[in-house]
Structure formats: structure tokens, C-alpha cells
Write a protein that holds these residues in place. Structure first.
Motif, PDB file in Angstrom:
ATOM      1  N   PRO A 105      45.871   1.490 -20.747  1.00  0.00           N
ATOM      2  CA  PRO A 105      46.093   2.881 -21.161  1.00  0.00           C
ATOM      3  C   PRO A 105      46.008   3.834 -19.975  1.00  0.00           C
ATOM      4  CG  PRO A 105      43.884   2.184 -21.755  1.00  0.00           C
ATOM      5  CD  PRO A 105      44.594   0.973 -21.211  1.00  0.00           C
ATOM      6  N   LEU A 106      46.999   4.706 -19.875  1.00  0.00           N
ATOM      7  CA  LEU A 106      47.011   5.678 -18.776  1.00  0.00           C
ATOM      8  C   LEU A 106      47.039   7.098 -19.328  1.00  0.00           C
ATOM      9  CD1 LEU A 106      49.358   4.002 -16.132  1.00  0.00           C
ATOM     10  CD2 LEU A 106      46.888   4.222 -16.079  1.00  0.00           C
ATOM     11  N   GLY A 107      48.218   7.641 -19.553  1.00  0.00           N
ATOM     12  CA  GLY A 107      48.338   9.012 -20.035  1.00  0.00           C
ATOM     13  C   GLY A 107      48.076   9.121 -21.522  1.00  0.00           C
ATOM     14  N   MET A 108      47.592  10.302 -21.936  1.00  0.00           N
ATOM     15  CA  MET A 108      47.300  10.530 -23.349  1.00  0.00           C
ATOM     16  C   MET A 108      47.570  11.979 -23.712  1.00  0.00           C
ATOM     17  SD  MET A 108      43.782   8.587 -24.204  1.00  0.00           S
ATOM     18  CE  MET A 108      42.917  10.056 -23.829  1.00  0.00           C
ATOM     19  N   VAL A 118      49.319   7.485 -26.654  1.00  0.00           N
ATOM     20  CA  VAL A 118      48.810   6.807 -25.462  1.00  0.00           C
ATOM     21  C   VAL A 118      49.960   6.114 -24.741  1.00  0.00           C
ATOM     22  CG1 VAL A 118      47.206   5.068 -24.584  1.00  0.00           C
ATOM     23  CG2 VAL A 118      46.595   6.403 -26.613  1.00  0.00           C
ATOM     24  N   ALA A 119      50.087   6.391 -23.444  1.00  0.00           N
ATOM     25  CA  ALA A 119      51.044   5.668 -22.605  1.00  0.00           C
ATOM     26  C   ALA A 119      50.354   4.398 -22.130  1.00  0.00           C
ATOM     27  CB  ALA A 119      51.466   6.527 -21.417  1.00  0.00           C
ATOM     28  N   ASP A 120      50.881   3.242 -22.537  1.00  0.00           N
ATOM     29  CA  ASP A 120      50.295   1.950 -22.176  1.00  0.00           C
ATOM     30  C   ASP A 120      51.183   1.287 -21.127  1.00  0.00           C
ATOM     31  OD1 ASP A 120      49.174  -0.580 -21.991  1.00  0.00           O
ATOM     32  OD2 ASP A 120      48.821  -0.742 -24.147  1.00  0.00           O
ATOM     33  N   ILE A 126      54.904   3.621 -25.305  1.00  0.00           N
ATOM     34  CA  ILE A 126      54.060   4.687 -25.830  1.00  0.00           C
ATOM     35  C   ILE A 126      53.542   4.215 -27.179  1.00  0.00           C
ATOM     36  CG2 ILE A 126      54.000   7.082 -26.622  1.00  0.00           C
ATOM     37  CD1 ILE A 126      54.484   6.785 -23.602  1.00  0.00           C
ATOM     38  N   LYS A 127      52.239   4.350 -27.403  1.00  0.00           N
ATOM     39  CA  LYS A 127      51.643   3.930 -28.671  1.00  0.00           C
ATOM     40  C   LYS A 127      51.086   5.158 -29.378  1.00  0.00           C
ATOM     41  CE  LYS A 127      50.759  -0.679 -27.010  1.00  0.00           C
ATOM     42  NZ  LYS A 127      49.805  -1.702 -26.619  1.00  0.00           N
ATOM     43  N   LEU A 128      51.335   5.231 -30.668  1.00  0.00           N
ATOM     44  CA  LEU A 128      50.911   6.360 -31.482  1.00  0.00           C
ATOM     45  C   LEU A 128      49.870   5.876 -32.481  1.00  0.00           C
ATOM     46  CD1 LEU A 128      51.464   9.361 -32.219  1.00  0.00           C
ATOM     47  CD2 LEU A 128      53.159   8.515 -33.840  1.00  0.00           C
TER      48      LEU A 128
END
Length: 136
Positions: A105-108, A118-120, A126-128
Motif C-alpha cells: 500500500p502506498l497512496g491513499m 488505496v493505491a497498491d 487501486i483498491k476500494l
């Protein structure tokens, strides 16, 4: 045609950071800055340092990355090294969120209706996630 011009407000108020990587909104008009292999520094709405999440909560980060705050003023931090996302409520200890399938996980960002985006980088997607409430 050129876009609007931006002028720095207070560049000296954020000196002393150790490898700043990600910046996100914090509670009450402030912001949070994650430091590479370090901690997350908090700043108030007047850009004044408020302290670090690690010092304030006793939490040890692996490699903090993306930061954001939710509607209740809790701060949420992605930890790239530990493959987890942690919620830091205004009151009480940090809570490791139960988010399935995170690899890196990086950006959120906190989205409307209680969603966490979440940018994985581990899955290149991208995960929601939707907040469903506390488990009984």
C-alpha cells in the motif's frame, strides 16, 4: 496559456523532516507528512509542528507512505513495509484496519460515504474499501 501562479506560504515552517515522502490532509485544517523509513509528522492549520504519530501514540512504523484523514478527524496511514493500513483515532490506541489483499500500500485517500481508496503498488491497482462498522 499558463495556469495560476503559486507562491510558497511558509517554507521554513516544515524544516527538519527526515525524507518527507507523502503529504495528506490532517484533522482541523492541518496536514500530515510521512517520512521515509521513519514516522509521520503532524502540522496544524497554521503550519505549526504538532509532533509525530510515533511519539504521540507509541506506534512503530515500518515504512509509512500515504496519509489521509477521515470525516471524524482520525488519521490513516499506509505502511508499505508492513503491508497494512493503520487508523489513528483522535482518542485511543492505533487500530490496524482489516483490509484484505494488500501487498504494497502506498497512496491513499478518504472518499465520500466512508470509503478508503488505496493505491497498491504490489498489485498495480487501486483498491476500494467500504467501512462496515465495528465488529461485535
Amino acid at each position: 496559456m499558463l495556469g495560476p501562479t503559486w507562491e510558497p506560504l511558509a517554507p521554513t515552517s516544515m524544516l527538519g523532516l527526515e525524507g518527507p515522502c507523502w503529504v495528506g490532509p490532517g484533522p482541523d485544517g492541518g496536514f500530515a507528512v510521512s517520512e521515509e523509513f521513519g514516522d509521520v509528522q503532524l502540522f496544524g492549520s497554521a503550519h505549526q509542528p504538532l509532533g509525530s504519530l510515533g511519539t504521540l501514540t507509541g506506534h512503530n512504523f515500518g515504512h509509512p507512505a500515504g496519509v489521509c484523514s477521515d470525516a471524524e478527524g482520525s488519521i490513516i496511514v499506509a505502511d508499505e513495509q508492513r503491508h497494512q493500513v493503520t487508523l489513528f483515532p483522535r482518542v485511543g490506541p492505533p487500530i490496524c484496519l482489516q483490509l484484505e489483499g494488500l501487498k504494497r500500500p502506498l497512496g491513499m485517500a478518504c472518499a465520500p460515504q466512508g470509503q478508503l481508496v488505496v493505491a497498491d503498488a504490489g498489485d498495480n491497482c487501486i483498491k476500494l474499501y467500504q467501512y462496515l462498522g465495528e465488529m461485535a
